[in-house]
Design a protein around this motif. Structure first.
Motif, PDB file in Angstrom:
ATOM      1  N   SER A 273       0.834  -1.208   0.000  1.00  0.00           N
ATOM      2  CA  SER A 273       0.000   0.000   0.000  1.00  0.00           C
ATOM      3  C   SER A 273       0.866   1.254   0.000  1.00  0.00           C
ATOM      4  CB  SER A 273      -0.925  -0.005   1.222  1.00  0.00           C
ATOM      5  OG  SER A 273      -1.804  -1.117   1.196  1.00  0.00           O
ATOM      6  N   ALA A 277       1.148   4.161  -2.990  1.00  0.00           N
ATOM      7  CA  ALA A 277       0.919   5.578  -2.674  1.00  0.00           C
ATOM      8  C   ALA A 277       2.095   6.437  -3.103  1.00  0.00           C
ATOM      9  CB  ALA A 277       0.671   5.723  -1.172  1.00  0.00           C
ATOM     10  N   ASP A 282      -0.439   9.293  -4.193  1.00  0.00           N
ATOM     11  CA  ASP A 282      -1.790   9.241  -3.631  1.00  0.00           C
ATOM     12  C   ASP A 282      -1.729   8.951  -2.139  1.00  0.00           C
ATOM     13  OD1 ASP A 282      -2.809   9.604  -6.190  1.00  0.00           O
ATOM     14  OD2 ASP A 282      -2.885   7.441  -6.587  1.00  0.00           O
ATOM     15  N   VAL A 284      -2.258   6.854   1.313  1.00  0.00           N
ATOM     16  CA  VAL A 284      -2.102   5.435   1.603  1.00  0.00           C
ATOM     17  C   VAL A 284      -3.467   4.826   1.931  1.00  0.00           C
ATOM     18  CG1 VAL A 284      -0.982   3.729   3.077  1.00  0.00           C
ATOM     19  CG2 VAL A 284       0.220   5.831   2.478  1.00  0.00           C
ATOM     20  N   GLU A 326       2.723   9.088   3.731  1.00  0.00           N
ATOM     21  CA  GLU A 326       1.712  10.148   3.742  1.00  0.00           C
ATOM     22  C   GLU A 326       2.338  11.533   3.696  1.00  0.00           C
ATOM     23  OE1 GLU A 326      -1.345   9.975   3.427  1.00  0.00           O
ATOM     24  OE2 GLU A 326      -2.198   8.145   4.257  1.00  0.00           O
TER      25      GLU A 326
END
Length: 717
Positions: A273, A277, A282, A284, A326
């Motif tokens: 994941s 990302a 993008d 997570v 993130e």
């Protein structure tokens, strides 16, 4: 491998066409830049200047496709500027054949040495020589030469400006490198569920580390999610291996093993994941089942000792992965940054724990490149041999080309310099591909020119279309790219006028001459990798020994040791391992008889060294904190490992089998002290030390040809 088989293998590799992910937007941007440069050249200076400026824009765009972590605009500018200088010097000497030939030999020799700075520098330098051979025939005076050189530089500036104005996937290469490293960790975690001794290839982590080095300009613009995740991924790998390995305390079957498999599956899901990302920029998106597994509180009741510590550490590291993906820095990363800032203030230099790896600017890179090139000026250097080969071949090819009645003899040396590489397989494969691609490209382009008789503008349009296909398909295979390049050159010179035209037969013959010269030169003055295999193996043994010794030494005096030497030794052993693997892969395709290291011995010894590194990695996963109890015997073992592996590396190079008596004596002394109760001890470390000795003894047995058959489930990391 026989010469006949080697030629078949290299020809097959050169003509191979692969399916690769295409990048149409980047290809269109490069073609648009080329079209703009040609248009400006035609509008203000005429077709001849437009042709030379088009070569600058074409080469600048190709430079941006190279595997480099530097900003793409910088690559375009460097390519345009270096090509402008090369061609201008060629213009000045082009009318005097002896002087031009001397310049050509010197310039080609330096281009060959440029491979010491890396593939990107070598490719750009070689391309400059090839294009210079074409462009020096275009101008007629010094003033015109300056105009041509300025327009070539203008082509590089235009391509750089388009990259800045119309960026396509900023930081895409760095994102892919970091995402690939996290995805490799995820795959490793899943494989450990079924094979606790599964191997891990460190190459993705090495590429991510290389991509993480940034210039000060890049550091100010780097996205937050690219900061920190690589360091966390580096720390996760030994934790995953330690959690899965049965030697660390978890039985092969039972509830403890089931819990470990659940944790490994959840870790793989989280890492995947995070990789997605980072790759696409993008947020997570975590799997609810993976989150539930990591939050289950029964780990402490099922696991104890090293497995429990590994499970706790894994949870903390996965949390850091999510935070950095993130775009939020971790507490550990922030602390490292503060410590680095203080160190920089105190010393004026970059500290090992700096928040980012520093990449030198272009001006500071110049002395680094010069030192690298000077270091290759030694007997036996493959780069020096390549530089000598390519310089001689280009000079001979140029003389043959001008002596033949075809005219425009630059096709022969141009084909040679573009095909030649420091390595046998690439040189022969590219020579075959160059000849095959030239036949296709020249035949089609010349047929169009002879049939349709296109004028200046249609020829320019055809040239841009060929360049677009080149940019789009260049990663699918060298033969495809050469077909497009050959057609591009035909249309571009056709745009400049009939004076630069040739028949298909003439161009193909000259290309064949260049390819044959390249192949003959390698056979006559080779740089085989096979005789150097023992040296590569010795380097890996020495590096592995330093790494194992650095890890074991941490347990001797935890309060007085830092981890910088462990990290440095780990990076060295990775480099040595990859160098060995690349050398072994190259040697397998060389038409050279075995010289002291059979294929079975190579397989057995690399398995043993991989196992040695793997055991050291497991010990690294449980390095003690500063307040831990010292283990004095570990210090003596570490020193024995250093001396024994350094001596063993020398013995490997001298075709002898190393003996590990010093390491055995250190372990016997450790056991004797343990029986008498003298000094501190740690069963976990003592068990790992025994596994290190077993790996060294397996290495000697493999080198001697007496290695025991591999047991089911045996793997090396």
């Amino acid at each position: 491998m026989s010469w006949l088989r080697a030629l078949k293998e290299t020809a097959r590799s050169g003509l191979t066409i692969e399916r690769r992910r295409l990048e149409p937007l980047i290809a269109i941007r490069g073609a648009v830049g080329l079209a703009l440069v040609i248009g400006v050249g035609l509008a203000f200076f005429g077709p001849v200047v437009a042709a030379s400026s088009a070569f600058g824009a074409f080469q600048a765009a190709i430079a941006t496709f190279q595997r480099s972590w530097r900003p793409r605009p910088v690559l375009a500018l460097v390519s345009g500027a270096s090509l402008a200088v090369s061609t201008f010097l060629g213009y000045l000497t082009g009318s005097h054949t002896p002087l031009f030939l001397a310049l050509l030999v010197l310039w080609t020799f330096l281009a060959g040495l440029a491979w010491a700075a890396g593939p990107t520098g070598g490719i750009i330098a070689s391309s400059n020589v090839a294009i210079m051979l074409v462009t020096v025939t275009l101008p007629s005076s010094v003033a015109n030469s300056a105009v041509h050189a300025a327009m070539i530089l203008f082509g590089g500036v235009v391509q750089a400006a388009l990259i800045v104005l119309f960026p396509v996937r900023r930081w895409g290469a760095q994102r892919d490198a970091l995402a690939d490293a996290l995805a490799a960790e995820a795959d490793y975690a899943r494989r450990l569920r079924h094979d606790p001794l599964s191997a891990f290839d460190p190459v993705p982590l090495m590429k991510a580390r290389s991509a993480a080095a940034v210039t000060p300009w890049q550091a100010r613009r780097r996205p937050p999610e690219l900061r920190g995740s690589r360091g966390v991924a580096e720390r996760i790998r030994p934790v995953l291996a330690s959690l899965a390995d049965p030697a660390m305390g978890v039985p092969a079957e039972g509830p403890e093993r089931d819990r470990v498999r659940e944790l490994l599956a959840a870790a793989g899901s989280v890492l995947d994941s995070a990789a997605r990302a980072i790759r696409h920029g993008d947020p997570v998106k975590l799997s609810p089942s993976a989150v539930a597994v990591l939050r289950t509180p029964d780990t402490g009741s099922l696991l104890a000792g090293p497995p429990r510590r590994a499970a706790d550490r894994l949870g903390a590291l996965l949390s850091d992965v999510i935070e950095t993906a993130e775009g939020a820095g971790t507490k550990e990363e922030d602390a490292e940054a503060e410590e680095a800032a203080e160190a920089i203030k105190a010393t004026g230099e970059e500290a090992p724990g700096s928040p980012h790896r520093r990449r030198p600017t272009l001006l500071r890179l110049v002395p680094v490149v010069v030192r690298a090139m000077r270091a290759e000026l030694r007997p036996g250097s493959p780069i020096l041999r390549h530089a000598v080969r390519v310089a001689v071949v280009v000079a001979v090819g140029y003389l043959i080309g001008v002596s033949l009645p075809f005219g425009h003899g630059y096709w022969a040396p141009m084909a040679a310099v573009m095909a030649m590489r420091p390595e046998f397989t690439q040189t022969y494969g590219r020579s075959v591909a160059r000849f095959g691609g030239t036949i296709v490209g020249v035949t089609l382009a010349t047929a169009i020119v002879r049939t349709a008789h296109p004028g200046v503008t249609p020829s320019a349009v055809f040239a841009v279309l060929c360049a677009l296909l080149m940019y789009l398909l260049m990663r699918t295979g060298y033969v495809v790219g050469q077909a497009c390049v050959s057609a591009y050159v035909v249309f571009l010179l056709g745009m400049a006028g009939e004076a630069w035209s040739q028949t298909v037969h003439e161009r193909v013959v000259l290309t064949l001459v260049g390819g044959l010269l390249a192949m003959i030169s390698y056979a006559a003055y080779p740089a085989w990798e096979t005789p150097r295999l023992r040296g590569r193996l010795g380097d890996w043994l020495k590096a592995d020994g330093r790494y194992a010794a650095a890890v074991v030494d941490q347990y001797a005096e935890p309060a007085e040791r830092g981890h910088d030497d462990v990290r440095s030794a780990l990076l060295d052993t990775r480099e040595a391992r990859v160098a060995w693997q690349e050398a072994l892969a190259t040697a397998q395709h060389e038409p050279v008889r075995n010289r002291g290291l059979s294929r079975a011995a190579a397989d057995d010894t690399q398995h043993a060294l991989a196992q040695l590194g793997r055991v050291a990695m497991l010990l690294e996963a449980h390095l003690p904190c500063g307040g831990a109890t010292p283990v004095p015997a570990a210090g003596r073992l570490a020193e024995a490992l250093r001396r024994a592996t350094e001596r063993g590396a020398k013995e490997v190079r001298e075709r002898r089998v190393p003996d590990w008596a010093e390491v055995r004596e250190a372990l016997d002394a450790w056991d004797a002290r343990q029986r008498t109760g003298e000094g501190g001890t740690d069963p976990f470390v003592r068990n790992g030390a025994g596994l290190l000795l077993e790996a060294l003894e397996e290495f000697s047995r493999g080198l001697d040809g007496t290695s025991k058959p591999a047991r089911p489930g045996d793997r090396a990391d």
